[in-house]
Write a protein that holds these residues in place. Sequence first.
Motif, PDB file in Angstrom:
ATOM      1  N   SER A  50       0.826  -1.215   0.000  1.00  0.00           N
ATOM      2  CA  SER A  50       0.000   0.000   0.000  1.00  0.00           C
ATOM      3  C   SER A  50       0.859   1.264   0.000  1.00  0.00           C
ATOM      4  O   SER A  50       0.553   2.240  -0.700  1.00  0.00           O
ATOM      5  CB  SER A  50      -0.946   0.016   1.201  1.00  0.00           C
ATOM      6  OG  SER A  50      -0.204  -0.024   2.414  1.00  0.00           O
ATOM      7  N   ILE A  51       1.955   1.258   0.742  1.00  0.00           N
ATOM      8  CA  ILE A  51       2.846   2.425   0.781  1.00  0.00           C
ATOM      9  C   ILE A  51       3.642   2.522  -0.519  1.00  0.00           C
ATOM     10  O   ILE A  51       3.844   3.609  -1.065  1.00  0.00           O
ATOM     11  CB  ILE A  51       3.774   2.379   2.010  1.00  0.00           C
ATOM     12  CG1 ILE A  51       2.942   2.523   3.290  1.00  0.00           C
ATOM     13  CG2 ILE A  51       4.843   3.467   1.937  1.00  0.00           C
ATOM     14  CD1 ILE A  51       3.734   2.428   4.566  1.00  0.00           C
ATOM     15  N   LYS A  52       4.075   1.395  -1.038  1.00  0.00           N
ATOM     16  CA  LYS A  52       4.772   1.402  -2.322  1.00  0.00           C
ATOM     17  C   LYS A  52       3.892   2.027  -3.409  1.00  0.00           C
ATOM     18  O   LYS A  52       4.355   2.817  -4.230  1.00  0.00           O
ATOM     19  CB  LYS A  52       5.184  -0.024  -2.727  1.00  0.00           C
ATOM     20  CG  LYS A  52       6.308  -0.608  -1.887  1.00  0.00           C
ATOM     21  CD  LYS A  52       6.621  -2.030  -2.329  1.00  0.00           C
ATOM     22  CE  LYS A  52       7.777  -2.618  -1.529  1.00  0.00           C
ATOM     23  NZ  LYS A  52       8.056  -4.011  -1.904  1.00  0.00           N
ATOM     24  N   LYS A  53       2.617   1.673  -3.406  1.00  0.00           N
ATOM     25  CA  LYS A  53       1.683   2.234  -4.395  1.00  0.00           C
ATOM     26  C   LYS A  53       1.587   3.753  -4.239  1.00  0.00           C
ATOM     27  O   LYS A  53       1.580   4.488  -5.231  1.00  0.00           O
ATOM     28  CB  LYS A  53       0.292   1.619  -4.226  1.00  0.00           C
ATOM     29  CG  LYS A  53       0.163   0.184  -4.664  1.00  0.00           C
ATOM     30  CD  LYS A  53      -1.285  -0.247  -4.441  1.00  0.00           C
ATOM     31  CE  LYS A  53      -1.489  -1.719  -4.617  1.00  0.00           C
ATOM     32  NZ  LYS A  53      -2.877  -2.132  -4.336  1.00  0.00           N
ATOM     33  N   GLN A  54       1.499   4.222  -3.002  1.00  0.00           N
ATOM     34  CA  GLN A  54       1.430   5.671  -2.757  1.00  0.00           C
ATOM     35  C   GLN A  54       2.673   6.371  -3.289  1.00  0.00           C
ATOM     36  O   GLN A  54       2.580   7.412  -3.954  1.00  0.00           O
ATOM     37  CB  GLN A  54       1.290   5.955  -1.258  1.00  0.00           C
ATOM     38  CG  GLN A  54      -0.042   5.584  -0.650  1.00  0.00           C
ATOM     39  CD  GLN A  54      -0.034   5.773   0.859  1.00  0.00           C
ATOM     40  OE1 GLN A  54       0.776   6.514   1.401  1.00  0.00           O
ATOM     41  NE2 GLN A  54      -0.931   5.077   1.543  1.00  0.00           N
ATOM     42  N   TYR A  55       3.832   5.812  -2.988  1.00  0.00           N
ATOM     43  CA  TYR A  55       5.089   6.411  -3.443  1.00  0.00           C
ATOM     44  C   TYR A  55       5.179   6.399  -4.970  1.00  0.00           C
ATOM     45  O   TYR A  55       5.641   7.367  -5.584  1.00  0.00           O
ATOM     46  CB  TYR A  55       6.282   5.672  -2.844  1.00  0.00           C
ATOM     47  CG  TYR A  55       6.519   5.914  -1.372  1.00  0.00           C
ATOM     48  CD1 TYR A  55       5.736   6.802  -0.637  1.00  0.00           C
ATOM     49  CD2 TYR A  55       7.532   5.249  -0.694  1.00  0.00           C
ATOM     50  CE1 TYR A  55       5.960   7.010   0.713  1.00  0.00           C
ATOM     51  CE2 TYR A  55       7.768   5.464   0.651  1.00  0.00           C
ATOM     52  CZ  TYR A  55       6.978   6.340   1.352  1.00  0.00           C
ATOM     53  OH  TYR A  55       7.208   6.557   2.682  1.00  0.00           O
ATOM     54  N   LEU A  56       4.739   5.308  -5.575  1.00  0.00           N
ATOM     55  CA  LEU A  56       4.825   5.171  -7.020  1.00  0.00           C
ATOM     56  C   LEU A  56       3.962   6.210  -7.745  1.00  0.00           C
ATOM     57  O   LEU A  56       4.299   6.646  -8.848  1.00  0.00           O
ATOM     58  CB  LEU A  56       4.418   3.754  -7.438  1.00  0.00           C
ATOM     59  CG  LEU A  56       4.785   3.352  -8.867  1.00  0.00           C
ATOM     60  CD1 LEU A  56       6.296   3.314  -9.044  1.00  0.00           C
ATOM     61  CD2 LEU A  56       4.171   2.008  -9.215  1.00  0.00           C
ATOM     62  N   GLN A  57       2.876   6.621  -7.125  1.00  0.00           N
ATOM     63  CA  GLN A  57       1.990   7.618  -7.737  1.00  0.00           C
ATOM     64  C   GLN A  57       2.685   8.961  -7.956  1.00  0.00           C
ATOM     65  O   GLN A  57       2.242   9.763  -8.768  1.00  0.00           O
ATOM     66  CB  GLN A  57       0.734   7.818  -6.886  1.00  0.00           C
ATOM     67  CG  GLN A  57      -0.225   6.653  -6.952  1.00  0.00           C
ATOM     68  CD  GLN A  57      -1.433   6.844  -6.057  1.00  0.00           C
ATOM     69  OE1 GLN A  57      -1.515   7.787  -5.272  1.00  0.00           O
ATOM     70  NE2 GLN A  57      -2.385   5.938  -6.172  1.00  0.00           N
ATOM     71  N   LYS A  58       3.769   9.192  -7.258  1.00  0.00           N
ATOM     72  CA  LYS A  58       4.516  10.444  -7.413  1.00  0.00           C
ATOM     73  C   LYS A  58       5.372  10.451  -8.692  1.00  0.00           C
ATOM     74  O   LYS A  58       5.844  11.498  -9.113  1.00  0.00           O
ATOM     75  CB  LYS A  58       5.431  10.674  -6.195  1.00  0.00           C
ATOM     76  CG  LYS A  58       4.686  10.772  -4.882  1.00  0.00           C
ATOM     77  CD  LYS A  58       4.071  12.137  -4.691  1.00  0.00           C
ATOM     78  CE  LYS A  58       5.106  13.147  -4.284  1.00  0.00           C
ATOM     79  NZ  LYS A  58       4.554  14.467  -3.991  1.00  0.00           N
ATOM     80  N   ILE A  59       5.555   9.273  -9.279  1.00  0.00           N
ATOM     81  CA  ILE A  59       6.359   9.161 -10.502  1.00  0.00           C
ATOM     82  C   ILE A  59       5.418   9.269 -11.697  1.00  0.00           C
ATOM     83  O   ILE A  59       4.650   8.348 -11.984  1.00  0.00           O
ATOM     84  CB  ILE A  59       7.141   7.833 -10.522  1.00  0.00           C
ATOM     85  CG1 ILE A  59       8.062   7.753  -9.302  1.00  0.00           C
ATOM     86  CG2 ILE A  59       7.942   7.702 -11.816  1.00  0.00           C
ATOM     87  CD1 ILE A  59       8.746   6.411  -9.128  1.00  0.00           C
ATOM     88  N   THR A  60       5.469  10.409 -12.388  1.00  0.00           N
ATOM     89  CA  THR A  60       4.482  10.691 -13.431  1.00  0.00           C
ATOM     90  C   THR A  60       5.102  11.069 -14.775  1.00  0.00           C
ATOM     91  O   THR A  60       4.374  11.272 -15.739  1.00  0.00           O
ATOM     92  CB  THR A  60       3.576  11.861 -12.983  1.00  0.00           C
ATOM     93  OG1 THR A  60       4.403  13.013 -12.729  1.00  0.00           O
ATOM     94  CG2 THR A  60       2.798  11.505 -11.720  1.00  0.00           C
TER      95      THR A  60
END
Length: 198
Positions: free
Chosen positions: A152-162
């Motif tokens: 769940s935290i990995k997904k949150q962090y990954l959302q910052k890569i756009t």
Amino acid sequence: MTDCFQSVELTNRITYKIIKYLNKRKIGYLIVTKSAIVANDEYLKIYDKELAHFQVTVTTTNDSKSLEYEKATVPSKRIEAIEKLYKNGFDVQVRLSPFIYEYIDFEILNSIKCNKILVEFLRVNHWIKQWFDIDYSNYTVKHAGYEHLPLSIKKQYLQKITGFDQISICEDVDEHFEYWKSNINHNKKDCCNLGGLI
């Protein structure tokens, strides 16, 4: 495994000779490096676009921070190398490895002129805790002798890569790998997302 573009390459030119040999034999190659030498003009002239693949590692977007724990080209120069390889039509990726959320300025990361990124989240053991001064309290998933962030935290962090058309995740935790493979990774058959076959 070692970086084939250490500064000694400028003197000994072993990598230069090996690349020419691989080209002659039509053998594909993946170069993973933390060096800007990879984009020097003399090397650009010999790379074969059908055979050459590149991953240039970035662990932080802060040059000063990188000097605290790396003996390598500073990240700003690595980013210039990535962009030069990309501009010249090579299969190149930013390799965000390890991805340490606290060390990344996402405005800088997302503005890199390259269409591909490979992300490898930080795996924590007692050695890592000595190197990086970050909060490890969220690294609660135990797997294969390491501590990992929950998915769940990995997904949150990954959302910052756009800033990239193609995102791939390199992953050790089995259930996390299955999620990335099914939902995120650009190439379902190759988590490294190399262009063509190697």
